[in-house]
Scaffold this active site. Structure first.
Site, PDB file in Angstrom:
ATOM      1  CD  GLU A   1     -46.555  62.165  39.540  1.00 56.41           C
ATOM      2  OE1 GLU A   1     -47.326  62.561  40.426  1.00 56.41           O
ATOM      3  OE2 GLU A   1     -45.823  61.167  39.683  1.00 56.41           O
TER       4      GLU A   1
ATOM      5  CD  GLU B   1     -41.588  62.306  40.767  1.00 53.58           C
ATOM      6  OE1 GLU B   1     -42.314  61.559  41.462  1.00 53.58           O
ATOM      7  OE2 GLU B   1     -41.893  63.472  40.471  1.00 53.58           O
TER       8      GLU B   1
END
Ligand code: P53
Length: 477
Positions: free
Chosen positions: A177, A375
């Site tokens: 991320e 995710e």
């Protein structure tokens, strides 16, 4: 175009080392940035302390003790039928302080054992190199990713891992991320992505752009190096994908959303296209940032484009135009608004399955690369009922709706998708809040926000559901 998911589709689950392993000071492991974060809640941010202080509770120190229990846990993953398992390698197990010359053998051995255990069941490890857990020493001594030296330290770590696990791991990701630091006013984002605690008077936005540049160079170098160690490696980036919608069809709102998307996703432009977008160069010039970006760096970015886009998807955002309708500068801390068409979770995350399909199409049009959903999931409180079961129909509902949209993106829209690994397949410590009771798992872990509990594992209803989803390759939802 295929009308089902490919036969070799990688169903699995995702975790990160610091959120489940525990054993924070065992076998030579050093202190990571996750080890200095206390427990918070939906309304109370985690504290980031200057080292490990007495009298504070640090939930990642014990986490769910996966370090000692991984054999039993991997067995449960195998029972669900996992084809892959996404985890990270704790940098501090391999280089405890980050600036050593030689790696820590005990740390390397742990991941050999873990990957062997997965491979025994035909579960392919999918590995993130840097997932919110850099050595704290690099923060204190070097100022984190403000410092160009971090590229070399990261490369030493990456090279050791690539080399050691070259025959066990094929799918890699560089930085988890990496684009969360778009929210540079948020202490957690800046620390987890870049090891930066803003200094008094420091321009946090500038610091973020400099740190991100070094990370992007390191990411590109790692991709290039990885391919020389094993040409079959698939090395991706990892983006937190929260698509940003305009609140209304007013043209200024549309433009604000456009610039917000550019601001949140330029990281992926660099990693996928190999260059900075024009608007960002103009932006940095307008701010007189004068960053340390060399011609050699720019060449490196071109040589290290990723093989696939790994991304998380939990929620969508919305924005509207502010006063400034010339520059449209997006500040993620202040410019997001509530979307009246979707419901938010207890933690304020706006649940939006259609947004997943939208985002997959957006990235496909922009990057033309395979994607990997690494995710997705719903953080929720679970209740153990009198019969000892956990009836988590809300979690099944969330995942089912997202898988439906994911399938539409593949089967109707033609997106190439490598796999789907829901987040926190076993309950673990929340990154954002440090809580145990913000749960994502198919497997329940008996532990509360204060770290009390037996750590015993139990299968939730969603365990049996996901097993059936995998067994039918996503046909029986
Ligand atoms: P938690 C923010 C926005 C989207 C994803 O998050 C995020 C975050 C940071 O909180 O993090 C990712 O645990 C991250 C995982 C994390 C997971 O999403 O805050 O990659 O480490 O646990 C869920 O509920």
């Amino acid at each position: 175009m295929s009308h089902t998911l490919p036969k070799n589709f990688l169903w699995g689950g995702a975790v990160a080392a610091h959120q489940l392993e525990g054993a924070w000071d065992v076998a030579g492991k050093g202190v990571s940035i996750a080890d200095i974060m206390t427990v918070g809640s939906a309304t109370q941010p985690r504290q980031i302390t200057d080292g490990v202080l007495p009298g504070k509770y640090y939930p990642n120190h014990k986490a769910i003790d996966f370090y000692d229990r991984y054999k039993d846990d991997v067995k449960l993953f195998a029972e669900m039928g996992f084809k892959c398992f996404r985890t990270s390698i704790a940098w501090t197990r391999i280089f405890p302080n980050g600036d050593e010359e030689e790696p820590n053998e005990a740390g390397l051995q742990f991941y050999d054992d873990l990957f062997d255990e997965c491979l025994k069941y035909g579960i392919e490890p999918v590995v993130t190199l840097s997932h919110f857990e850099m050595p704290f020493h690099l923060v204190k001594e070097y100022g984190g990713w403000r410092n160009r030296k971090l590229i070399d330290f990261f490369m030493r770590f990456a090279e050791v891992c690539f080399h050691r696990y070259r025959n066990k791991v094929k799918y890699w990701m560089t930085f988890n991320e990496i684009n969360n630091q778009t929210n540079y006013e948020n202490a957690f984002s800046l620390m987890t992505n870049s090891g930066i605690m803003p200094r008094p008077g420091e321009d946090a936005q500038k610091a973020m752009y400099q740190a991100a540049h070094y990370e992007l160079v390191a990411s590109a170098k790692a991709v290039e190096l990885g391919h020389t160690i094993n040409k079959d490696f698939q090395i991706g980036n990892m983006i937190a994908m929260c698509p940003i919608y305009p609140l209304t069809p007013q043209p200024e709102d549309m433009m604000a959303a456009e610039r917000a998307m550019e601001t949140r996703y330029w990281f992926a432009d660099v990693q996928c296209n190999g260059q900075y977008p024009n608007w960002l160069e103009a932006f940095q010039d307008a701010h007189h940032y004068d960053l340390d970006i060399t011609d050699e760096d720019l060449e490196q970015l071109k040589r290290g484009t990723v093989d696939y886009i790994g991304f998380s998807y939990y929620m969508s955002f919305a924005t509207k135009a502010g006063q400034d309708t010339t520059e449209y500068e997006f500040n993620e801390n202040t410019d997001l608004v509530k979307n009246p068409y979707v419901q938010a979770s207890e933690w304020g995350w706006q649940v939006d399955p259609v947004g997943l399909r939208y985002a997959m199409n957006w990235m496909n049009d922009r990057y033309h690369l395979p994607q990997f959903i690494v995710e997705n999931g719903l953080g929720a409180r679970d209740e153990v009922t009198a019969d000892g079961r956990i009836h988590d129909a809300y979690r099944v509902d969330y995942l089912r709706k997202h898988i439906e949209q994911m399938k539409a993106a593949v089967e109707i829209d033609g997106v190439q998708l490598l796999g789907y690994t829901p987040w926190g397949c076993i309950d673990l410590v929340s990154a954002g809040t440090g809580q145990m009771e913000k749960r994502y798992g198919f497997i329940y872990v008996d532990e509360n926000d204060q770290g009390e509990g037996t750590l015993q594992r139990s299968k939730k209803d969603s365990f049996y559901w996901f097993k059936q989803v995998i067994a039918t390759n996503g046909e029986d939802l």
